[in-house]
Design an enzyme around this catalytic site. Structure first.
Site, PDB file in Angstrom:
ATOM      1  CG  ASP A 144       1.572  -9.376   1.988  1.00 20.04           C
ATOM      2  OD1 ASP A 144       0.798  -9.796   1.259  1.00 20.04           O
ATOM      3  OD2 ASP A 144       2.558 -10.168   1.918  1.00 20.04           O
ATOM      4  CD  GLU A 231      -2.685 -10.136   2.861  1.00 24.86           C
ATOM      5  OE1 GLU A 231      -2.748 -10.535   1.738  1.00 24.86           O
ATOM      6  OE2 GLU A 231      -2.069 -10.439   3.639  1.00 24.86           O
ATOM      7  CG  ASP A 331       6.312 -11.351   0.503  1.00 23.41           C
ATOM      8  OD1 ASP A 331       5.028 -11.524   0.052  1.00 23.41           O
ATOM      9  OD2 ASP A 331       7.334 -11.981   0.706  1.00 23.41           O
TER      10      ASP A 331
END
Length: 355
Positions: A144, A231, A331
């Protein structure tokens, strides 16, 4: 059937007119023909991008024309390189070309401190390689990307974000040097010298960022995993300006939050997420590992216990589900969610996810 006289592109028409241009303007004969052809192709690509909605081409003059490309005629011998029309010159050979490779193109770039040469090489005998899963139950790690911390991994490891361009010292130095440029007379030599100092400072920041990103990418790829979940970010869209809002009665512009978003855009640009993802993918292929991009939508707002999605679940770096009370680091939880979404692709639906 095929048309006998296919319509030529604007680039082809201009390239065929180059010999006439050399006669009319004799100084063009001092430039290699492939360099002129590549510049015409660059212009054609710029206008194609414009008609497809990617922005208007920027005019290039003597001060901002920083690179040119050779397609043939470049020769290497030790620490010397021969460039057509320029001759032979010495250079620092930072990376030797392996045996069997041929030079396809050579781009010469001007930076603030010196000139750089990048070569595109090819060896047709090398087969194309694509990484494959080595076992049925592969190990997956989720990544992340953030601003407070550059990368949060699903195993709990966090990597710091140095903020090379947005830290207090860098912002102050850049502000002082840009002020010195603006106070010099336009077109003067002192203004050019001050602008070069600003450029060197930006180059120094860029070199630091590149070096740090390679170290971060090595840390992530060198872990004992088979698949790296990343991502799938649309960074250019994230950095778009806020929509303009106006008062219908008075016709005045209203506050739209752009002044606050400007700082966020600078932080995103300084983090360099796109370049970091490219480096991770490059190193993963070299080590025989797979990278998979996944949609990160609601990854930091989704409860990993009950699946409830709500903006109020997250408060900064804290995550607490308003439905079931589950709490963890926001996160790191998002990195675990990204990992689990990739696991459903790799292992198939219906399998257990990791805790």
């Amino acid at each position: 059937g095929k048309a006998r006289n296919p319509r030529r592109s604007a680039a082809d028409i201009q390239i065929t007119a180059l010999p006439e241009l050399k006669i009319a303007r004799h100084w063009y004969a001092q430039i290699d023909s492939t360099v002129l052809q590549q510049n015409v192709k660059r212009l054609d690509t710029a206008y194609k991008n414009f008609f497809e909605g990617r922005g208007f081409p920027r005019f290039k003059n003597r001060s901002n024309f920083m690179s040119f490309t050779y397609v043939m005629g470049v020769k290497l011998k030790g620490n010397k390189i021969y460039l057509p029309k320029l001759g032979q010159m010495r250079f620092h050979n930072s990376r030797s070309i392996p045996d069997g490779f041929t030079i396809k193109a050579c781009t010469v770039r001007k930076r603030q401190n010196c000139w750089y040469i990048s070569l595109r090489i090819e060896d047709k005998s090398v087969p194309e390689y694509s990484a494959k899963l080595r076992r049925n139950n592969p190990k997956v790690i989720g990544c992340d990307l953030g601003i407070t911390k550059l990368v949060h991994l699903s195993d709990g490891y966090q990597i710091e974000n140095p903020k090379f361009a947005t830290n207090k010292k860098a912002k102050r130095t850049l502000k002082i040097r840009q002020r010195r440029v603006s106070r010099k007379v336009k077109g003067s030599k002192n203004r050019k010298k001050a602008a070069i100092r600003v450029g060197r400072f930006h180059q120094k920041i860029g070199n630091k960022r590149q070096s740090h990103q390679w170290k971060v990418a090595n840390k992530i790829v060198s872990r004992n995993v088979d698949v790296i979940a990343l991502e799938d970010l649309n960074i250019s869209r994230m950095m778009r300006r806020c929509k303009v809002t106006t008062d219908k009665k008075a016709g005045r512009f209203l506050r739209n939050g752009q002044s606050r978003k400007k700082g966020l855009n600078r932080s995103i640009s300084d983090a360099g997420w796109g370049e970091l993802i490219l480096k991770i993918e490059y190193l993963a292929v070299k080590q025989g590992k797979i990278t998979i991009k996944i949609n990160p939508k609601h990854s930091s707002q989704e409860c990993r216990n009950c699946g409830h999605i709500d903006k109020s679940n997250r408060d900064g770096e804290k995550f607490m589900c308003v439905e079931c009370g589950y709490h963890e680091h926001a996160d790191i939880g998002a990195a675990k969610t990204i990992r689990d979404r990739v696991l459903t692709i790799v292992r198939g639906p219906g399998r257990e996810t990791w805790c």
